[in-house]
Scaffold this motif. Structure first.
Motif, mmCIF file in Angstrom:
data_model
loop_
_atom_site.group_PDB
_atom_site.id
_atom_site.type_symbol
_atom_site.label_atom_id
_atom_site.label_comp_id
_atom_site.label_asym_id
_atom_site.label_seq_id
_atom_site.Cartn_x
_atom_site.Cartn_y
_atom_site.Cartn_z
ATOM 1 N N THR A 71 -29.540 37.449 6.596
ATOM 2 C CA THR A 71 -30.343 38.715 6.920
ATOM 3 C C THR A 71 -29.403 39.884 6.769
ATOM 4 O OG1 THR A 71 -31.240 37.049 9.257
ATOM 5 C CG2 THR A 71 -31.259 39.506 9.562
ATOM 6 N N GLN A 72 -28.194 39.549 6.519
ATOM 7 C CA GLN A 72 -27.175 41.166 6.897
ATOM 8 C C GLN A 72 -26.413 41.115 5.825
ATOM 9 O OE1 GLN A 72 -24.563 40.429 10.243
ATOM 10 N NE2 GLN A 72 -26.336 40.425 11.711
ATOM 11 N N SER A 73 -26.907 40.181 4.446
ATOM 12 C CA SER A 73 -26.096 40.749 3.319
ATOM 13 C C SER A 73 -26.308 42.148 2.695
ATOM 14 C CB SER A 73 -26.461 39.162 2.275
ATOM 15 O OG SER A 73 -27.676 38.685 2.508
ATOM 16 N N ALA A 74 -27.599 42.206 2.107
ATOM 17 C CA ALA A 74 -27.896 43.592 1.619
ATOM 18 C C ALA A 74 -27.524 44.962 2.621
ATOM 19 C CB ALA A 74 -29.366 43.547 1.709
ATOM 20 N N ALA A 75 -27.538 44.344 3.579
ATOM 21 C CA ALA A 75 -27.131 45.861 4.451
ATOM 22 C C ALA A 75 -25.209 45.486 4.268
ATOM 23 C CB ALA A 75 -27.392 45.609 5.551
ATOM 24 N N THR A 76 -24.402 44.057 4.500
ATOM 25 C CA THR A 76 -23.717 44.989 4.479
ATOM 26 C C THR A 76 -22.696 45.008 2.548
ATOM 27 O OG1 THR A 76 -22.706 42.294 5.758
ATOM 28 C CG2 THR A 76 -20.855 42.988 4.316
ATOM 29 N N GLY A 77 -23.685 44.713 1.843
ATOM 30 C CA GLY A 77 -23.047 44.890 0.723
ATOM 31 C C GLY A 77 -23.155 47.066 0.292
ATOM 32 N N ARG A 78 -24.158 47.079 1.144
ATOM 33 C CA ARG A 78 -24.761 48.698 1.390
ATOM 34 C C ARG A 78 -23.080 49.311 2.089
ATOM 35 N NH1 ARG A 78 -26.255 50.413 -3.347
ATOM 36 N NH2 ARG A 78 -25.667 52.384 -2.202
ATOM 37 N N LEU A 79 -22.647 48.470 3.053
ATOM 38 C CA LEU A 79 -21.873 49.274 3.813
ATOM 39 C C LEU A 79 -19.881 49.071 2.678
ATOM 40 C CD1 LEU A 79 -22.671 47.596 7.252
ATOM 41 C CD2 LEU A 79 -23.001 49.921 6.364
ATOM 42 N N VAL A 80 -20.168 47.796 2.154
ATOM 43 C CA VAL A 80 -18.878 47.836 1.706
ATOM 44 C C VAL A 80 -18.757 48.981 0.850
ATOM 45 C CG1 VAL A 80 -18.038 46.495 -0.200
ATOM 46 C CG2 VAL A 80 -18.784 45.583 1.716
ATOM 47 N N ALA A 81 -19.628 49.841 0.331
ATOM 48 C CA ALA A 81 -19.789 50.425 -0.886
ATOM 49 C C ALA A 81 -19.487 51.740 -0.989
ATOM 50 C CB ALA A 81 -20.979 50.871 -1.683
ATOM 51 N N ASP A 82 -19.397 52.007 0.839
ATOM 52 C CA ASP A 82 -19.959 53.373 1.735
ATOM 53 C C ASP A 82 -18.195 52.948 1.632
ATOM 54 O OD1 ASP A 82 -21.822 54.368 1.925
ATOM 55 O OD2 ASP A 82 -22.598 53.310 3.858
ATOM 56 N N LEU A 83 -17.327 52.281 2.495
ATOM 57 C CA LEU A 83 -16.181 51.937 2.311
ATOM 58 C C LEU A 83 -15.363 52.545 1.288
ATOM 59 C CD1 LEU A 83 -15.749 48.907 4.577
ATOM 60 C CD2 LEU A 83 -15.545 51.102 5.204
ATOM 61 N N ILE A 84 -15.391 51.648 0.021
ATOM 62 C CA ILE A 84 -14.961 51.839 -1.408
ATOM 63 C C ILE A 84 -14.723 53.296 -1.896
ATOM 64 C CG2 ILE A 84 -15.253 51.262 -3.671
ATOM 65 C CD1 ILE A 84 -13.624 48.827 -2.247
ATOM 66 N N ALA A 85 -15.846 53.882 -1.462
ATOM 67 C CA ALA A 85 -16.258 54.783 -1.781
ATOM 68 C C ALA A 85 -15.199 55.916 -0.786
ATOM 69 C CB ALA A 85 -17.581 55.487 -1.625
ATOM 70 N N GLU A 86 -14.534 55.404 0.512
ATOM 71 C CA GLU A 86 -14.373 56.349 1.094
ATOM 72 C C GLU A 86 -15.400 56.963 2.134
ATOM 73 O OE1 GLU A 86 -11.285 56.694 2.839
ATOM 74 O OE2 GLU A 86 -9.783 54.640 1.416
ATOM 75 N N ARG A 87 -16.647 57.258 2.056
ATOM 76 C CA ARG A 87 -17.493 57.649 2.749
ATOM 77 C C ARG A 87 -17.581 57.373 4.320
ATOM 78 N NH1 ARG A 87 -20.903 56.511 -2.035
ATOM 79 N NH2 ARG A 87 -22.500 54.718 -1.462
ATOM 80 N N THR A 88 -18.846 58.213 5.081
ATOM 81 C CA THR A 88 -19.237 57.864 6.471
ATOM 82 C C THR A 88 -19.763 56.389 6.215
ATOM 83 O OG1 THR A 88 -18.215 59.694 7.490
ATOM 84 C CG2 THR A 88 -19.956 57.806 8.519
ATOM 85 N N PRO A 89 -20.314 55.764 6.335
ATOM 86 C CA PRO A 89 -20.878 54.612 6.448
ATOM 87 C C PRO A 89 -21.902 54.681 7.609
ATOM 88 C CG PRO A 89 -18.621 53.557 7.078
ATOM 89 C CD PRO A 89 -18.434 55.186 7.002
ATOM 90 N N ALA A 90 -23.260 53.763 7.167
ATOM 91 C CA ALA A 90 -24.621 54.460 7.951
ATOM 92 C C ALA A 90 -24.425 53.642 9.177
ATOM 93 C CB ALA A 90 -25.519 53.613 7.337
ATOM 94 N N ILE A 91 -23.759 53.251 9.470
ATOM 95 C CA ILE A 91 -23.630 52.679 11.089
ATOM 96 C C ILE A 91 -22.515 53.075 11.571
ATOM 97 C CG2 ILE A 91 -25.663 51.293 11.076
ATOM 98 C CD1 ILE A 91 -24.031 48.492 11.476
ATOM 99 N N ASP A 92 -21.559 53.172 12.136
ATOM 100 C CA ASP A 92 -20.514 53.000 13.398
ATOM 101 C C ASP A 92 -19.966 51.539 13.276
ATOM 102 O OD1 ASP A 92 -18.378 53.553 14.475
ATOM 103 O OD2 ASP A 92 -19.195 53.756 16.399
ATOM 104 N N LEU A 93 -18.750 51.071 12.326
ATOM 105 C CA LEU A 93 -18.097 50.339 12.185
ATOM 106 C C LEU A 93 -17.104 49.969 12.837
ATOM 107 C CD1 LEU A 93 -18.160 49.774 8.249
ATOM 108 C CD2 LEU A 93 -19.651 49.138 9.533
ATOM 109 N N THR A 94 -17.173 50.447 14.059
ATOM 110 C CA THR A 94 -16.026 50.486 15.020
ATOM 111 C C THR A 94 -16.114 48.608 15.682
ATOM 112 O OG1 THR A 94 -15.890 52.701 16.058
ATOM 113 C CG2 THR A 94 -14.795 51.441 17.336
ATOM 114 N N ARG A 95 -17.606 48.655 16.077
ATOM 115 C CA ARG A 95 -17.256 46.710 16.643
ATOM 116 C C ARG A 95 -16.521 45.665 15.087
ATOM 117 N NH1 ARG A 95 -16.527 45.489 21.636
ATOM 118 N NH2 ARG A 95 -17.371 43.731 21.792
#
Length: 410
Positions: free
Chosen positions: A380-404
């Motif tokens: 379910t979450q794989s494609a979304a996780t991929g986008r979040l990983v790309a955000d983190l690598i690029a040092e940009r603000t992810p699409a959602i709050d990743l605190t939790r």
């Protein structure tokens, strides 16, 4: 940037594509090969409509009843009881009302990205025909249980998830292959499932190879962050990269520890049986509420699976559990193929006590990204996780709050 993704399952491959989209030089490293683990044999549901964590008072109330049956929906292997106690303690702590509320907020956020991310990835790779949008049914053979779960469905509706309550006649009309035991159902029209989880994972792998993403068959044993980022592999020379993503599912715990993060990762061992060619039994995935298993109409045949067994990575499978699921399913289907005609399987869901995956920077280096522990929602979450990983690598603000989802939340 040269980036290594450790893990050729659905999360690792989705992350590899997201990183390649941004021009990175990506290599996927796996000790077995693509789709060799849990991505091979799960139920195939893109269950983005589920927003309540496994750790909940509702679940805990059912634990004593489940544990009375060693072949029931939940069991703890006695040989593993002492090892799983710290994980169980964290599960109970995560079930406190304040923690549940925070987990629901976080889970709702990542689930909201799931279907749009899959739509984008499947269209990009030309595999959208492998995703079937027929909804799913949560079936009830107990009116009291159906009534008890109405607040849960109301919570989903508040989150913008479409839920239609059906009576027994409507269930029979939608799924004539089922018996008349069901008193009603909750229908989620926006839910989806894939043609076959192994096939879609392999499709991601083949598409990755076609676009120049390398694959290395190796077992990474540790990660060194200084002076340069170095991956140490069993039986081969060290590998130097600019960044690394740990997406090795149930085998991620040790690697995370080498970069400074003690993650309470364990496994929920899931069992299933698949009947090749048996494609006439269901029109959409169904979940048998109160019984701890689901059934999916994959393109390759009917799959019946589920249950949770806490037993770690080393103990042999107990396929008496698979037989018990099959026998129970026999009460709900008008007919089933013989057990001997099916293919049995057991896999390891990489699970965190609060039901949230670990997505974030490692303690030792921001060049090491954790992306594992998705439990029941890896597909379910794989494609979304991929986008979040790309955000983190690029040092940009992810699409959602990743605190939790932080690796340091523990």
């Amino acid at each position: 940037m040269k980036i290594a993704v450790i893990g050729a399952g659905i999360v690792g491959l989705a992350s590899a594509h997201a990183l390649a989209d941004e021009g990175h030089d990506v290599v996927v490293i796996d000790r077995e090969g693509p789709a060799a683990g849990t991505s091979r044999g799960n139920a195939g549901m893109i269950a983005h409509t589920d927003i309540e964590p496994v750790a909940s008072p509702k679940m805990l109330r059912q634990v004593p009843r489940f544990l009375m049956d060693p072949l029931g929906p939940l069991t703890i292997r006695k040989e593993y009881l002492l090892q799983i106690l710290p994980w169980l303690t964290r599960l109970i702590l995560a079930s406190r009302p304040g923690e549940i509320e925070k987990s629901i907020t976080a889970l709702t956020a990542i689930q909201s990205l799931a279907m749009p991310s899959w739509d984008r990835l499947s269209r990009q790779l030309g595999i959208d025909q492998m995703i079937h949008r027929r909804g799913c049914l949560y079936l009830f053979d107990d009116k009291a249980l159906m009534q008890k779960l109405k607040p849960h469905f109301a919570l989903q509706e508040q989150a913008g998830i479409a839920v239609h309550m059906l009576d027994a006649a409507e269930v029979r009309q939608m799924e004539p292959g089922l018996t008349d035991r069901f008193v009603g159902a909750a229908f989620f029209p926006d839910s989806a499932h894939v043609s076959d989880p192994r096939a879609i994972t392999l499709a991601l792998y083949e598409a990755a190879r076609a676009r120049g993403i390398d694959h290395l068959h190796a077992e990474i044993t540790s990660i060194e962050t200084e002076p340069t980022l170095t991956l140490h592999a069993k039986g081969r020379e060290a590998i130097k990269v600019d960044a690394v993503v740990i997406a090795a599912g149930a085998w991620s715990k040790h690697l995370a520890a080498t970069v400074g993060d003690r993650i309470p990762l364990d496994t929920e061992r899931g069992y299933n049986i698949t009947f090749p060619g048996a494609t006439r039994y269901l029109n959409r995935p169904v979940s048998f509420q109160g019984h701890g298993f689901v059934s999916s109409p994959l393109d390759i045949g009917l799959r019946i699976g589920g249950a949770v067994e806490l037993g770690g990575l080393q103990l042999p499978p107990n396929h008496e559990r698979t037989k018990a699921m099959y026998q129970k399913a026999g009460r709900f289907f008008r007919e089933l193929p013989a057990f001997e005609d099916g293919t049995i399987w057991m896999g390891f869901r990489p699970s965190i006590p609060d039901s949230l995956p670990v997505i974030g920077y490692s303690t030792k280096s921001r060049r090491v990204i954790h992306a594992f522990g998705h439990g029941h929602y890896g597909l379910t979450q794989s494609a979304a996780t991929g986008r979040l990983v790309a955000d983190l690598i690029a040092e940009r603000t992810p699409a959602i709050d990743l605190t939790r989802f932080s690796p340091q939340r523990f």
